[in-house]
Design an enzyme around this catalytic site. Structure first.
Site, PDB file in Angstrom:
ATOM      1  N   CYS A 119       0.175  -9.630   3.187  1.00 44.33           N
ATOM      2  CA  CYS A 119      -1.009  -8.808   3.478  1.00 44.33           C
ATOM      3  C   CYS A 119      -2.106  -9.631   4.141  1.00 44.33           C
ATOM      4  O   CYS A 119      -2.843 -10.350   3.458  1.00 44.33           O
ATOM      5  CB  CYS A 119      -1.515  -8.157   2.196  1.00 44.33           C
ATOM      6  SG  CYS A 119      -2.980  -7.140   2.458  1.00 44.33           S
ATOM      7  N   CYS A 122      -5.656  -8.824   3.069  1.00 42.30           N
ATOM      8  CA  CYS A 122      -6.016  -9.321   1.724  1.00 42.30           C
ATOM      9  C   CYS A 122      -6.257 -10.828   1.748  1.00 42.30           C
ATOM     10  O   CYS A 122      -7.192 -11.320   1.122  1.00 42.30           O
ATOM     11  CB  CYS A 122      -4.896  -9.073   0.714  1.00 42.30           C
ATOM     12  SG  CYS A 122      -4.118  -7.477   0.782  1.00 42.30           S
ATOM     13  N   ASP A 123      -5.405 -11.561   2.433  1.00 39.33           N
ATOM     14  CA  ASP A 123      -5.367 -13.009   2.231  1.00 39.33           C
ATOM     15  C   ASP A 123      -5.739 -13.854   3.456  1.00 39.33           C
ATOM     16  O   ASP A 123      -5.918 -15.069   3.327  1.00 39.33           O
ATOM     17  CB  ASP A 123      -3.951 -13.421   1.763  1.00 39.33           C
ATOM     18  CG  ASP A 123      -3.608 -12.781   0.417  1.00 39.33           C
ATOM     19  OD1 ASP A 123      -4.530 -12.587  -0.395  1.00 39.33           O
ATOM     20  OD2 ASP A 123      -2.429 -12.469   0.194  1.00 39.33           O
TER      21      ASP A 123
END
Ligand code: NAP
Length: 302
Positions: A119, A122-123
């Site tokens: 992701c 997200c990261d």
């Protein structure tokens, strides 16, 4: 799968959440969630899921920590089984999610959460100004690469063929981007680094030659599989196995779907939570309408 959450509980619908052994889904594999409102400092994925559960339980939702093994949506009340245990519900909300596909390498598993991720939104931020690798050649990989190029020092897209599967417009954007290189005809042999990712070792599928791409992160974007095996033959699924929805309504009246199980585009915690709320409101209204219609028929027959 669930009949769901704090919204249904607050609507006094006596909800039962059958959350499965993999309760919490993909977020249980996510370390810091920094793109969900209400948590300005970010939150660990598992902690966030516990918060969701606490909130639902506060309003009386009951949870069952087992996997559903069979459903029958052919008549109401709908049947949902956990082995021999039978549950009946006037309405069902499916929120079984999707699972990111992984390459299946031991080093990939060892470094998941330490530079290996599925992701980018997200990261990606954690590897700001560092080189990053994206694996895959479809729209997801193109999207991840374009997103990461905003913050990475350099992005290398590793694709196993000599042509992208991504839509023309996405492919053109990737190929024209001055911060993205494509490593064609290459497969990942190993993710190198301890305790975190330092390089991605790839093999040229034509020459067999191995080489290391220095990288702080490897984002795997080779597709997702929706968790819908249970619903085959019960509701309409598309060619990829996602639940077909109109809003959150499925092909069976009274059965709704929310989150990644019906979403190939956004796949974010916040959009999944939002569609869970929509499904609950839809289910509540549908139950009211159905009850009102039954009452009207009853009154007419008296
Ligand atoms: P996808 O289209 O199935 O592409 C998966 C990619 O990963 C393919 O290029 C495939 O290679 C590669 N791949 C699969 N298994 C692999 C493995 N084991 N090792 C190395 N490479 C592997 O999946 P997706 O990109 O997630 O897209 C899924 C659907 O969502 C598509 O319909 C897509 O258009 C849609 N989507 C749309 C958007 C958007 O419109 N913004 C964004 C994301 C997704 P091959 O090409 O060789 O098969």
């Amino acid at each position: 799968m669930c009949i769901r959450d704090s919204y249904t509980a607050r609507a006094n619908l006596d909800p039962l959440v059958i959350e499965g052994f993999g309760a919490g889904g993909q977020l249980m594999l996510t370390t810091d969630v920094e793109n969900y409102p209400v948590f300005p400092e970010g939150i660990q994925g598992p902690e966030m899921m516990q918060t969701f559960r606490d909130q639902a339980e506060r309003f009386g939702a009951t949870t069952v920590a087992e996997d559903v093994t069979r459903v029958d949506f052919s008549e109401r009340p709908f049947g949902v089984w956990v082995d021999d245990e039978e549950y009946r519900a006037q309405s069902v909300i499916i929120a079984t999610g999707a699972t990111a596909r992984w390459l299946g390498l031991p080093s990939e598993e060892r470094l998941r959460g330490f530079g290996v991720s599925s992701c980018a939104t997200c990261d990606g931020f954690f590897f700001k100004d560092k080189p990053m690798v994206v694996v895959g050649g479809g729209d997801s990989a193109a999207e991840e690469a374009l997103f990461l190029a905003r913050m990475a020092s350099r992005v290398t897209l590793v694709h196993r063929r000599d042509e992208l599967r991504a839509s023309k417009i996405m492919a053109e954007r990737v190929l024209a981007h001055d911060k993205i290189d494509v490593r064609w005809n290459a497969v990942v042999e190993e993710v190198v680094g301890d305790p975190a990712v330092e390089a991605v070792r790839v093999r040229d599928v034509e020459t067999g030659e191995l080489s290391d791409i220095p990288s702080a992160a490897m984002f795997v974007a080779i597709g997702h599989d929706p968790t819908t095996g249970l619903f085959e033959g019960q509701i309409e699924l598309d060619d990829e196995g996602y639940v077909v929805t109109d809003g959150t309504r499925t092909s069976v009246e009274g059965v709704f779907a929310a989150g990644d199980v019906q979403d190939v585009v956004y796949r974010q915690a916040i959009t999944a939570a939002g569609s869970g709320c929509m499904a609950t409101i839809d289910a509540e209204r549908w139950l009211e309408e159905t009850a009102a219609a039954a009452e009207a028929v009853g009154a007419h027959n008296e």
